[in-house]
Every structure is written in C-alpha cells, then in structure tokens.
Design a protein around this motif. Structure first.
Motif, PDB file in Angstrom:
ATOM      1  N   LYS A  50     -39.569 -17.734   2.294  1.00 37.33           N
ATOM      2  CA  LYS A  50     -39.612 -16.271   2.288  1.00 37.33           C
ATOM      3  C   LYS A  50     -40.656 -15.755   3.270  1.00 37.33           C
ATOM      4  O   LYS A  50     -40.451 -14.735   3.925  1.00 37.33           O
ATOM      5  CB  LYS A  50     -39.963 -15.754   0.898  1.00 37.33           C
ATOM      6  CG  LYS A  50     -38.847 -15.777  -0.072  1.00 37.33           C
ATOM      7  CD  LYS A  50     -39.305 -15.156  -1.383  1.00 37.33           C
ATOM      8  CE  LYS A  50     -38.270 -15.359  -2.436  1.00 37.33           C
ATOM      9  NZ  LYS A  50     -38.695 -14.818  -3.736  1.00 37.33           N
ATOM     10  N   GLU A 124     -35.254  -9.797   0.502  1.00 33.79           N
ATOM     11  CA  GLU A 124     -35.731 -10.629  -0.600  1.00 33.79           C
ATOM     12  C   GLU A 124     -34.642 -10.794  -1.650  1.00 33.79           C
ATOM     13  O   GLU A 124     -34.416 -11.896  -2.136  1.00 33.79           O
ATOM     14  CB  GLU A 124     -36.978 -10.004  -1.222  1.00 33.79           C
ATOM     15  CG  GLU A 124     -37.597 -10.877  -2.287  1.00 33.79           C
ATOM     16  CD  GLU A 124     -38.894 -10.313  -2.813  1.00 33.79           C
ATOM     17  OE1 GLU A 124     -39.579 -11.048  -3.538  1.00 33.79           O
ATOM     18  OE2 GLU A 124     -39.233  -9.159  -2.510  1.00 33.79           O
ATOM     19  N   ARG A 125     -33.950  -9.723  -1.963  1.00 33.89           N
ATOM     20  CA  ARG A 125     -32.870  -9.818  -2.952  1.00 33.89           C
ATOM     21  C   ARG A 125     -31.679 -10.596  -2.413  1.00 33.89           C
ATOM     22  O   ARG A 125     -31.062 -11.363  -3.131  1.00 33.89           O
ATOM     23  CB  ARG A 125     -32.436  -8.427  -3.377  1.00 33.89           C
ATOM     24  CG  ARG A 125     -33.469  -7.750  -4.229  1.00 33.89           C
ATOM     25  CD  ARG A 125     -33.008  -6.425  -4.727  1.00 33.89           C
ATOM     26  NE  ARG A 125     -34.060  -5.829  -5.542  1.00 33.89           N
ATOM     27  CZ  ARG A 125     -34.012  -4.617  -6.007  1.00 33.89           C
ATOM     28  NH1 ARG A 125     -32.977  -3.845  -5.746  1.00 33.89           N
ATOM     29  NH2 ARG A 125     -34.996  -4.152  -6.736  1.00 33.89           N
ATOM     30  N   HIS A 127     -31.662 -12.974  -0.119  1.00 38.98           N
ATOM     31  CA  HIS A 127     -31.953 -14.384   0.135  1.00 38.98           C
ATOM     32  C   HIS A 127     -32.590 -15.087  -1.063  1.00 38.98           C
ATOM     33  O   HIS A 127     -32.974 -16.239  -0.956  1.00 38.98           O
ATOM     34  CB  HIS A 127     -32.875 -14.519   1.353  1.00 38.98           C
ATOM     35  CG  HIS A 127     -32.177 -14.245   2.634  1.00 38.98           C
ATOM     36  ND1 HIS A 127     -31.957 -12.977   3.096  1.00 38.98           N
ATOM     37  CD2 HIS A 127     -31.635 -15.085   3.554  1.00 38.98           C
ATOM     38  CE1 HIS A 127     -31.315 -13.038   4.243  1.00 38.98           C
ATOM     39  NE2 HIS A 127     -31.107 -14.291   4.550  1.00 38.98           N
ATOM     40  N   ARG A 128     -32.709 -14.405  -2.185  1.00 34.29           N
ATOM     41  CA  ARG A 128     -33.347 -15.005  -3.362  1.00 34.29           C
ATOM     42  C   ARG A 128     -32.649 -16.293  -3.781  1.00 34.29           C
ATOM     43  O   ARG A 128     -33.283 -17.331  -3.956  1.00 34.29           O
ATOM     44  CB  ARG A 128     -33.370 -14.007  -4.514  1.00 34.29           C
ATOM     45  CG  ARG A 128     -34.083 -14.537  -5.748  1.00 34.29           C
ATOM     46  CD  ARG A 128     -34.187 -13.490  -6.827  1.00 34.29           C
ATOM     47  NE  ARG A 128     -35.064 -12.431  -6.356  1.00 34.29           N
ATOM     48  CZ  ARG A 128     -34.996 -11.177  -6.757  1.00 34.29           C
ATOM     49  NH1 ARG A 128     -34.087 -10.821  -7.631  1.00 34.29           N
ATOM     50  NH2 ARG A 128     -35.826 -10.273  -6.304  1.00 34.29           N
ATOM     51  N   LYS A 129     -31.327 -16.244  -3.924  1.00 39.24           N
ATOM     52  CA  LYS A 129     -30.588 -17.430  -4.358  1.00 39.24           C
ATOM     53  C   LYS A 129     -30.666 -18.541  -3.314  1.00 39.24           C
ATOM     54  O   LYS A 129     -30.740 -19.718  -3.651  1.00 39.24           O
ATOM     55  CB  LYS A 129     -29.142 -17.075  -4.658  1.00 39.24           C
ATOM     56  CG  LYS A 129     -28.969 -16.258  -5.904  1.00 39.24           C
ATOM     57  CD  LYS A 129     -27.541 -16.013  -6.205  1.00 39.24           C
ATOM     58  CE  LYS A 129     -27.443 -15.183  -7.488  1.00 39.24           C
ATOM     59  NZ  LYS A 129     -26.061 -14.910  -7.853  1.00 39.24           N
ATOM     60  N   GLU A 132     -34.020 -20.179  -3.761  1.00 37.98           N
ATOM     61  CA  GLU A 132     -34.106 -20.851  -5.053  1.00 37.98           C
ATOM     62  C   GLU A 132     -33.341 -22.173  -5.005  1.00 37.98           C
ATOM     63  O   GLU A 132     -33.793 -23.174  -5.545  1.00 37.98           O
ATOM     64  CB  GLU A 132     -33.547 -19.954  -6.158  1.00 37.98           C
ATOM     65  CG  GLU A 132     -34.461 -18.810  -6.528  1.00 37.98           C
ATOM     66  CD  GLU A 132     -33.834 -17.851  -7.528  1.00 37.98           C
ATOM     67  OE1 GLU A 132     -32.663 -18.061  -7.916  1.00 37.98           O
ATOM     68  OE2 GLU A 132     -34.514 -16.899  -7.905  1.00 37.98           O
TER      69      GLU A 132
END
Length: 136
Positions: A50, A124-125, A127-129, A132
């Motif tokens: 990130k 951020e939302r 690319h979050r998965k 993770e």
C-alpha cells in the motif's frame, strides 16, 4: 459574491458555468496524471505494498503542482483587471469575474489536496483485497 454584495444574475451564472468548466478540467487532469503514474509504477513492478501505491500516487500528484500553479496564476491575472475594472460594461463583467476569482482559488486548493486524498481512499478500497491476498 457575498463579499462583493452581488446578487445572483445572468452574468454571475455565466461566471459560475465558466468556473465549472475550469474546475472539471483541472480535476480530470489531476486524476489522469495520478493514474498515469500508477500505471507506470505498476508496469515497472514498483508497487508491492500500500505504501508503494500511495508513493506512486503522490509522485503523480506532485508533478502537477507547477503546471496547476501557472494555470491558476494566468487565469487570475486575466480576471483581476476585469474584476476590479471601472468604466463602461464593467458592472456586468465584474459580476462574471467575481465567482470565477473566488472559485479558481478554491478549485486550486481542492485539486491539489482534496482530489488526491479522495483518490487515495478509492485506491485503498479498490486494492484492499489485492494486498490482503498477497500477504497470505
């Protein structure tokens, strides 16, 4: 408009419409430069976390500071004489320039600070998965 004690008129609405076009163009160009920097960094394989993603976004946004500043100054240098002018037609012209002078200054601040922040939240939302799954 409030500071100058101007009422809403056809001339001031024309100023707001011109401001809308300027603001939209500036926002689109900022997002395009951020996306270009992200694509460049992803193509080079620099995005691994990130922090790298935000660094690429920062790089794209910072590249636009000087061109945006020059654009804003050129617009203001053209509008301020119209805004402050006295003489024939100046009453109408100052009502067109009034919303644009204030709006261009606030648009500059929004484009440099708010749009990159909102885009960072979006990234951020989005690319979050992805990050993770990489950590597992």
């Amino acid at each position: 408009m409030y500071i100058m004690d101007y009422n809403i008129s056809i001339a001031s609405i024309a100023g707001f419409l011109a401001l809308l076009g300027i603001a939209a163009e500036m926002g689109i160009v900022m997002v395009a430069y951020i996306k270009h920097a992200l694509e460049e960094w992803e193509r080079e394989g620099k995005v691994k976390s990130k922090e790298d993603l935000f660094e690429a976004m920062y790089y794209g946004a910072v590249k636009r500071i000087r061109p945006k500043s020059m654009t804003i100054l050129a617009i203001l240098m053209g509008l301020i004489p119209i805004f402050l002018g006295k003489g024939t037609g100046s009453e109408v012209m100052s009502r067109i320039a009034a919303p644009m002078v204030g709006g261009v200054v606030s648009t500059f601040i929004i484009v440099l600070f708010v749009i990159p922040a909102l885009y960072a939240i979006y990234l951020e939302r989005a690319h979050r998965k992805f990050f993770e799954n990489k950590e597992e």
